[in-house]
Design an enzyme around this catalytic site. Structure first.
Site, mmCIF file in Angstrom:
data_model
loop_
_atom_site.group_PDB
_atom_site.id
_atom_site.type_symbol
_atom_site.label_atom_id
_atom_site.label_comp_id
_atom_site.label_asym_id
_atom_site.label_seq_id
_atom_site.Cartn_x
_atom_site.Cartn_y
_atom_site.Cartn_z
ATOM 1 N N ILE A 126 0.859 -1.196 0.000
ATOM 2 C CA ILE A 126 0.000 0.000 0.000
ATOM 3 C C ILE A 126 0.891 1.242 0.000
ATOM 4 O O ILE A 126 0.654 2.212 -0.725
ATOM 5 C CB ILE A 126 -0.932 0.010 1.237
ATOM 6 C CG1 ILE A 126 -1.898 -1.175 1.186
ATOM 7 C CG2 ILE A 126 -1.707 1.328 1.333
ATOM 8 C CD1 ILE A 126 -2.721 -1.367 2.451
ATOM 9 N N VAL A 147 -5.985 3.067 7.146
ATOM 10 C CA VAL A 147 -6.544 2.054 6.237
ATOM 11 C C VAL A 147 -5.992 0.675 6.596
ATOM 12 O O VAL A 147 -6.049 -0.245 5.789
ATOM 13 C CB VAL A 147 -6.237 2.359 4.751
ATOM 14 C CG1 VAL A 147 -6.998 3.578 4.272
ATOM 15 C CG2 VAL A 147 -4.732 2.518 4.523
ATOM 16 N N ARG A 162 -5.682 -1.357 10.367
ATOM 17 C CA ARG A 162 -6.615 -2.027 11.266
ATOM 18 C C ARG A 162 -6.963 -1.071 12.396
ATOM 19 O O ARG A 162 -6.098 -0.308 12.852
ATOM 20 C CB ARG A 162 -5.994 -3.309 11.851
ATOM 21 C CG ARG A 162 -5.901 -4.463 10.866
ATOM 22 C CD ARG A 162 -7.273 -4.990 10.468
ATOM 23 N NE ARG A 162 -7.211 -6.123 9.567
ATOM 24 C CZ ARG A 162 -7.322 -6.060 8.236
ATOM 25 N NH1 ARG A 162 -7.488 -4.886 7.647
ATOM 26 N NH2 ARG A 162 -7.294 -7.160 7.513
ATOM 27 N N ASP A 214 -10.863 4.225 7.831
ATOM 28 C CA ASP A 214 -11.587 3.194 7.080
ATOM 29 C C ASP A 214 -11.720 1.931 7.923
ATOM 30 O O ASP A 214 -12.409 0.998 7.533
ATOM 31 C CB ASP A 214 -10.856 2.887 5.769
ATOM 32 C CG ASP A 214 -11.705 2.013 4.847
ATOM 33 O OD1 ASP A 214 -12.919 2.278 4.732
ATOM 34 O OD2 ASP A 214 -11.158 1.054 4.257
ATOM 35 N N GLU A 217 -14.944 -2.628 15.455
ATOM 36 C CA GLU A 217 -15.427 -2.636 14.071
ATOM 37 C C GLU A 217 -16.409 -3.783 13.907
ATOM 38 O O GLU A 217 -16.068 -4.894 14.321
ATOM 39 C CB GLU A 217 -14.243 -2.804 13.116
ATOM 40 C CG GLU A 217 -14.666 -2.679 11.661
ATOM 41 C CD GLU A 217 -13.482 -2.677 10.697
ATOM 42 O OE1 GLU A 217 -12.483 -1.981 10.948
ATOM 43 O OE2 GLU A 217 -13.570 -3.397 9.689
ATOM 44 N N HIS A 249 -14.758 0.313 6.085
ATOM 45 C CA HIS A 249 -13.794 -0.699 5.586
ATOM 46 C C HIS A 249 -14.036 -0.993 4.096
ATOM 47 O O HIS A 249 -14.328 -2.130 3.711
ATOM 48 C CB HIS A 249 -13.889 -1.982 6.422
ATOM 49 C CG HIS A 249 -12.598 -2.752 6.442
ATOM 50 N ND1 HIS A 249 -12.107 -3.376 7.555
ATOM 51 C CD2 HIS A 249 -11.675 -3.004 5.464
ATOM 52 C CE1 HIS A 249 -10.957 -3.972 7.269
ATOM 53 N NE2 HIS A 249 -10.686 -3.761 6.002
ATOM 54 N N ASN A 280 -11.063 -1.308 -0.169
ATOM 55 C CA ASN A 280 -11.157 -2.274 -1.262
ATOM 56 C C ASN A 280 -12.539 -2.898 -1.114
ATOM 57 O O ASN A 280 -12.796 -3.602 -0.157
ATOM 58 C CB ASN A 280 -10.022 -3.270 -1.061
ATOM 59 C CG ASN A 280 -10.314 -4.606 -1.631
ATOM 60 O OD1 ASN A 280 -10.559 -4.729 -2.815
ATOM 61 N ND2 ASN A 280 -10.301 -5.622 -0.777
HETATM 62 C C1 GLV Z 1 -8.421 -5.956 4.019
HETATM 63 O O1 GLV Z 1 -8.706 -5.364 5.019
HETATM 64 C C2 GLV Z 1 -7.238 -6.767 3.864
HETATM 65 O O2 GLV Z 1 -6.547 -7.008 4.873
HETATM 66 O O3 GLV Z 1 -6.942 -7.214 2.747
#
Ligand code: GLV
Length: 304
Positions: free
Chosen positions: A137, A215, A217, A241, A246, A265, A268
């Site tokens: 990422i 983005v 956890r 996100d 959660e 979340h 993606n």
């Molecule tokens: C999504 O949260 C992943 O870990 O791919």
């Protein structure tokens, strides 16, 4: 070359992911006949454990997500484990940009407003950005940030130079790397070492105009510390996100604080992810059939 026999579970798995196994050169078979398993449910670790206990012949397990914390107790050193590391990096990096710009340029607060309000906003252009995590990422995000002329710092376990990054520092220098930044992005794996890295002390190290984007956890952030910092205006804002807990419960302060943005979340979405996961499955089945290294290997000791 023999076509490996691979099971795909659960039964509700989209056909495109089963097709990916065949296209990669494998046979989709019943789990009793399988030497490898594609496990598409991102949760349900107990179900996976039960399948593996019943079918010890399964020597390779492909997990669907990049983050594998629900499966930590299921991992074993006897098998090869791979996960979705890197698979979703591009859409997630795009979501970082959306959250960062939405927060820094005040889109979140203006979208909630019901009347004309005063000016708010800081630039991402020429901004100082710190990213926690040095994975896929981050690589995508660094590329997307280049046109903004951002000055980028990456904090990671093993600091080594990264293209487009001004400085890469070890986790021991986290607080230095947070100071004076306009944007702090969390894009690292959740492990016992990284749980709660963004606590009151880290938030205090951040500039009072800085935005935090998560983005990774929810568990990376101490939610109560974040809520306090947002309430007291000790940071500019947070765009999340992922949250802890959660899903974020209705009525939680993060839903209504003007300097918080929450997305559910969706860095993606399943639609974005399916084609990307299919491509990873196809490639890993091909590699498995050829006896080559697989993509997205899980380090069973490190747990990611
Ligand atoms: C999504 O949260 C992943 O870990 O791919």
């Amino acid at each position: 070359m023999a076509r490996p026999d691979i099971a795909v579970l659960p039964d509700s798995t989209p056909q495109a992911l089963r097709d990916a196994v065949e296209e990669g050169g494998g046979n989709v078979v019943a789990v009793a006949d399988a030497e490898a398993l594609v496990w598409v449910d991102p949760a349900a670790p107990q179900d996976l454990r039960a399948v593996l206990d019943d079918h010890p012949r399964i020597g390779w397990v492909q997990l669907p997500y990049a983050g594998i914390e629900p499966f930590l107790d299921v991992l074993d050193a006897d098998r090869t484990w791979t996960c979705g590391k890197g698979v979703y990096a591009e859409p997630v990096a795009e979501h970082v940009l959306a959250l960062a710009l939405g927060g820094m340029r005040g889109v979140g607060r203006y979208a909630r407003a019901r009347s004309w309000s005063g000016p708010y906003g800081t630039n991402l252009l020429d901004g100082r950005v710190t990213i926690l995590g040095g994975g896929a990422i981050t690589t995508s995000l660094v590329r997307l940030l280049q046109p903004f002329g951002a000055h980028i710092t990456v904090v990671r376990r093993h600091p080594e130079p990264m293209e487009g990054v001004a400085e890469v520092v070890g986790s021991d220098r986290l607080h230095d790397a947070l100071r004076g930044r306009d944007l702090v992005v969390l894009a690292l794996a959740l492990t016992p070492e990284t749980r709660g890295v963004i606590d009151a002390a880290a938030l205090d190290a951040m500039a009072d105009h800085a935005w935090l984007v998560n983005v990774a956890r929810g568990g990376h952030v101490v939610t109560d510390d974040l809520v306090a910092a947002l309430r007291e205006g000790r940071i500019g804002g947070a765009a999340l996100d992922v949250t802890d807990p959660e899903p974020l419960p209705d009525g939680h302060p993060l839903w209504t604080l003007p300097n918080a943005i929450v997305t559910p979340h969706v860095g993606n979405t399943p639609e974005m992810g399916r084609t990307l996961l299919a491509a990873r499955i196809r490639e890993n089945v091909r590699r498995y059939a050829e006896g080559r290294d697989l993509l997205g290997p899980v380090d069973v000791t490190l747990g990611y």
